[in-house]
Motif scaffolding. Structure first.
Motif, PDB file in Angstrom:
ATOM      1  N   ILE A   1      35.634  35.530  37.410  1.00 56.86           N
ATOM      2  CA  ILE A   1      34.201  35.825  37.420  1.00 56.86           C
ATOM      3  C   ILE A   1      33.875  36.818  36.313  1.00 56.86           C
ATOM      4  O   ILE A   1      34.780  37.432  35.723  1.00 56.86           O
ATOM      5  CB  ILE A   1      33.737  36.439  38.769  1.00 56.86           C
ATOM      6  CG1 ILE A   1      34.470  37.764  39.055  1.00 56.86           C
ATOM      7  CG2 ILE A   1      33.911  35.466  39.922  1.00 56.86           C
ATOM      8  CD1 ILE A   1      33.680  38.721  39.916  1.00 56.86           C
TER       9      ILE A   1
ATOM     10  N   ASN B   1      43.188  30.068  37.657  1.00 49.04           N
ATOM     11  CA  ASN B   1      41.977  29.827  36.861  1.00 49.04           C
ATOM     12  C   ASN B   1      40.753  30.577  37.389  1.00 49.04           C
ATOM     13  O   ASN B   1      39.875  30.940  36.609  1.00 49.04           O
ATOM     14  CB  ASN B   1      41.699  28.315  36.846  1.00 49.04           C
ATOM     15  CG  ASN B   1      40.294  28.001  36.390  1.00 49.04           C
ATOM     16  OD1 ASN B   1      39.972  28.071  35.212  1.00 49.04           O
ATOM     17  ND2 ASN B   1      39.427  27.644  37.347  1.00 49.04           N
ATOM     18  N   ALA B   2      40.690  30.808  38.703  1.00 43.83           N
ATOM     19  CA  ALA B   2      39.491  31.430  39.300  1.00 43.83           C
ATOM     20  C   ALA B   2      39.177  32.739  38.584  1.00 43.83           C
ATOM     21  O   ALA B   2      40.052  33.590  38.412  1.00 43.83           O
ATOM     22  CB  ALA B   2      39.703  31.678  40.785  1.00 43.83           C
TER      23      ALA B   2
ATOM     24  N   ALA C   1      39.288  29.143  49.938  1.00 43.26           N
ATOM     25  CA  ALA C   1      40.125  30.352  49.858  1.00 43.26           C
ATOM     26  C   ALA C   1      39.629  31.241  48.725  1.00 43.26           C
ATOM     27  O   ALA C   1      39.493  30.792  47.586  1.00 43.26           O
ATOM     28  CB  ALA C   1      41.586  29.974  49.611  1.00 43.26           C
TER      29      ALA C   1
ATOM     30  N   GLY D   1      33.618  23.763  36.490  1.00 43.51           N
ATOM     31  CA  GLY D   1      34.012  24.186  35.150  1.00 43.51           C
ATOM     32  C   GLY D   1      35.412  23.765  34.717  1.00 43.51           C
ATOM     33  O   GLY D   1      35.825  22.617  34.912  1.00 43.51           O
TER      34      GLY D   1
ATOM     35  N   PHE E   1      33.851  30.550  24.071  1.00 48.81           N
ATOM     36  CA  PHE E   1      32.777  30.009  24.910  1.00 48.81           C
ATOM     37  C   PHE E   1      32.961  28.509  25.201  1.00 48.81           C
ATOM     38  O   PHE E   1      33.156  27.717  24.291  1.00 48.81           O
ATOM     39  CB  PHE E   1      31.414  30.264  24.271  1.00 48.81           C
ATOM     40  CG  PHE E   1      30.932  31.654  24.551  1.00 48.81           C
ATOM     41  CD1 PHE E   1      30.354  31.965  25.773  1.00 48.81           C
ATOM     42  CD2 PHE E   1      31.095  32.663  23.619  1.00 48.81           C
ATOM     43  CE1 PHE E   1      29.927  33.265  26.055  1.00 48.81           C
ATOM     44  CE2 PHE E   1      30.676  33.962  23.890  1.00 48.81           C
ATOM     45  CZ  PHE E   1      30.091  34.260  25.111  1.00 48.81           C
TER      46      PHE E   1
HETATM   47  N1  LIG Z   1      33.518  29.251  30.388  1.00 49.16           N
HETATM   48  C1  LIG Z   1      33.925  30.060  29.410  1.00 49.16           C
HETATM   49  O1  LIG Z   1      33.265  30.185  28.356  1.00 49.16           O
HETATM   50  C2  LIG Z   1      35.206  30.829  29.569  1.00 49.16           C
HETATM   51  C3  LIG Z   1      35.716  31.474  28.423  1.00 49.16           C
HETATM   52  C4  LIG Z   1      36.883  32.198  28.525  1.00 49.16           C
HETATM   53  C5  LIG Z   1      37.560  32.256  29.721  1.00 49.16           C
HETATM   54  N2  LIG Z   1      37.060  31.617  30.824  1.00 49.16           N
HETATM   55  C6  LIG Z   1      37.815  31.728  32.078  1.00 49.16           C
HETATM   56  O2  LIG Z   1      38.101  30.440  32.565  1.00 49.16           O
HETATM   57  C7  LIG Z   1      38.160  30.469  33.986  1.00 49.16           C
HETATM   58  C8  LIG Z   1      37.221  29.420  34.567  1.00 49.16           C
HETATM   59  O3  LIG Z   1      35.916  29.703  34.112  1.00 49.16           O
HETATM   60  P1  LIG Z   1      34.699  28.688  34.264  1.00 49.16           P
HETATM   61  O4  LIG Z   1      33.837  28.933  33.094  1.00 49.16           O
HETATM   62  O5  LIG Z   1      35.196  27.336  34.548  1.00 49.16           O
HETATM   63  O6  LIG Z   1      33.994  29.324  35.547  1.00 49.16           O
HETATM   64  P2  LIG Z   1      32.978  28.665  36.628  1.00 49.16           P
HETATM   65  O7  LIG Z   1      32.299  27.519  36.005  1.00 49.16           O
HETATM   66  O8  LIG Z   1      32.169  29.790  37.151  1.00 49.16           O
HETATM   67  O9  LIG Z   1      33.969  28.167  37.769  1.00 49.16           O
HETATM   68  C9  LIG Z   1      34.761  29.125  38.439  1.00 49.16           C
HETATM   69  C10 LIG Z   1      35.486  28.474  39.569  1.00 49.16           C
HETATM   70  O10 LIG Z   1      36.247  29.489  40.229  1.00 49.16           O
HETATM   71  C11 LIG Z   1      35.830  29.580  41.605  1.00 49.16           C
HETATM   72  N3  LIG Z   1      35.970  30.971  42.009  1.00 49.16           N
HETATM   73  C12 LIG Z   1      35.308  32.066  41.559  1.00 49.16           C
HETATM   74  N4  LIG Z   1      35.731  33.158  42.185  1.00 49.16           N
HETATM   75  C13 LIG Z   1      36.695  32.769  43.062  1.00 49.16           C
HETATM   76  C14 LIG Z   1      37.505  33.450  43.997  1.00 49.16           C
HETATM   77  N5  LIG Z   1      37.407  34.769  44.206  1.00 49.16           N
HETATM   78  N6  LIG Z   1      38.397  32.726  44.714  1.00 49.16           N
HETATM   79  C15 LIG Z   1      38.512  31.398  44.545  1.00 49.16           C
HETATM   80  N7  LIG Z   1      37.759  30.697  43.679  1.00 49.16           N
HETATM   81  C16 LIG Z   1      36.858  31.384  42.943  1.00 49.16           C
HETATM   82  C17 LIG Z   1      34.406  29.018  41.621  1.00 49.16           C
HETATM   83  O11 LIG Z   1      34.008  28.483  42.876  1.00 49.16           O
HETATM   84  P3  LIG Z   1      33.332  29.420  44.021  1.00 49.16           P
HETATM   85  O12 LIG Z   1      32.228  30.157  43.352  1.00 49.16           O
HETATM   86  O13 LIG Z   1      32.886  28.452  45.072  1.00 49.16           O
HETATM   87  O14 LIG Z   1      34.399  30.306  44.505  1.00 49.16           O
HETATM   88  C18 LIG Z   1      34.555  27.877  40.614  1.00 49.16           C
HETATM   89  O15 LIG Z   1      35.186  26.763  41.187  1.00 49.16           O
HETATM   90  C19 LIG Z   1      37.798  31.891  34.396  1.00 49.16           C
HETATM   91  O16 LIG Z   1      38.967  32.628  34.636  1.00 49.16           O
HETATM   92  C20 LIG Z   1      37.060  32.435  33.188  1.00 49.16           C
HETATM   93  O17 LIG Z   1      37.136  33.818  33.087  1.00 49.16           O
HETATM   94  C21 LIG Z   1      35.899  30.901  30.765  1.00 49.16           C
END
Ligand SMILES: NC(=O)c1ccc[n+]([C@@H]2O[C@H](COP(=O)([O-])OP(=O)(O)OC[C@H]3O[C@@H](n4cnc5c(N)ncnc54)[C@H](OP(=O)(O)O)[C@@H]3O)[C@@H](O)[C@H]2O)c1
Length: 252
Positions: free
Chosen positions: A93, A90-91, A62, A17, A187
């Motif tokens: 959930i 950035n991590a 990690a 992501g 989003f």
């Molecule tokens: N996508 C959206 O629409 C959106 C909107 C607003 C904000 N955000 C924020 O943007 C950030 C990235 O979101 P994304 O959409 O790119 O999420 P994603 O596609 O689910 O990717 C999340 C990444 O974080 C890692 N991760 C999750 N939990 C972790 C932990 N405890 N320790 C280390 N790594 C961890 C995941 O790998 P593993 O699972 O292998 O750990 C993955 O590499 C997040 O903070 C999210 O809240 C996203």
């Protein structure tokens, strides 16, 4: 100065992501990158691909929410770099439910990963960031930090807490030349939102509220993170940059 040459950067959650897009963009801009995630297979896949392209990159297994893993990150940086220029928390959930349906474990997990971990990681790496003399922390929050966007109360609480964490640390660490900013996406197409965005009814509802009539690509968020990481943004601290296609400025 539209470069990250000679910068050392840590990106948490860098295997997918927005984090993955940021790892790739930072490397293209000339930074040396350490990224983390929990799934070793995903990490190795990305690390190998990027190394084959000639980049200076390391993936580390990690979990941001585990103190022993934060220690592992700290030791890695102490042994290899002994200073840090850029930290991207950035991590993150989400577990989407009605407030009364969360178990205590689920609700605490969202807060631990999204809010407590960035604080613990920033504190643990503070000595290295101070050593940089020109450091930048970027915390990835969300539109959910500011408005109710139906993504669940714990997620919204964690992200609004992260905005204030950024502001307070920005003031506290300004004398150490450490800038702290947030980026709040609406989003964005990533594995986190894949299922949600495939629901036609939900997508229609999102688009009807978004003047630009689309969701974001991960690269439209990583470009903002890159700007905040650069010396080009050297007078910007304690701010939150919202990337929402105009969602928050329209009432219809
Ligand atoms: N996508 C959206 O629409 C959106 C909107 C607003 C904000 N955000 C924020 O943007 C950030 C990235 O979101 P994304 O959409 O790119 O999420 P994603 O596609 O689910 O990717 C999340 C990444 O974080 C890692 N991760 C999750 N939990 C972790 C932990 N405890 N320790 C280390 N790594 C961890 C995941 O790998 P593993 O699972 O292998 O750990 C993955 O590499 C997040 O903070 C999210 O809240 C996203």
């Amino acid at each position: 100065m539209w470069k990250l040459n000679d910068k050392k950067a840590l990106i948490t959650g860098g295997s997918k992501g927005i984090g993955k897009a940021t790892v790739i963009e930072f490397l293209k801009l000339g930074a040396e990158v350490l990224f983390t995630a929990r799934n070793e297979k995903d990490i190795k896949l990305l690390e190998t691909e990027l190394k084959e392209e000639g980049h200076q990159v390391t993936g580390l297994v990690a979990d941001s929410a585990k103190p022993e893993d934060i220690k592992k990150i700290k030791n890695w940086i102490a042994e290899r770099w002994n200073s840090l220029d850029i930290l991207v928390n950035n991590a993150g959930i989400n577990i989407r439910k009605q407030a009364i349906d969360y178990s205590e474990e689920e609700f605490r997990k969202v807060l631990e990963i999204n809010l407590v971990a960035p604080f613990e990681i920033s504190r643990a790496l503070y000595p290295f960031l101070k050593k940089s003399g020109k450091a930048s922390i970027i915390n990835i929050a969300s539109s959910a930090a500011i408005q109710d966007v139906g993504t669940g109360t714990p997620y919204a609480m964690s992200k609004s807490g992260l905005l204030q964490q950024s502001r307070s640390l920005a003031v506290e660490w300004a004398e150490d030349q450490i800038r702290v900013n947030s980026v709040s996406p609406w989003f964005t197409k990533t594995p986190l939102t894949e299922g949600y965005l495939h629901n036609e009814k939900k997508m229609d509802s999102i688009l009807s509220r978004t003047p630009l009539k689309r969701v974001a690509e991960a690269e439209e968020i990583s470009s903002i993170i890159s700007f905040l990481a650069m010396d080009k943004s050297s007078f910007v601290t304690g701010q939150n940059i919202v990337a929402d296609g105009g969602m928050s400025i329209t009432a219809l």
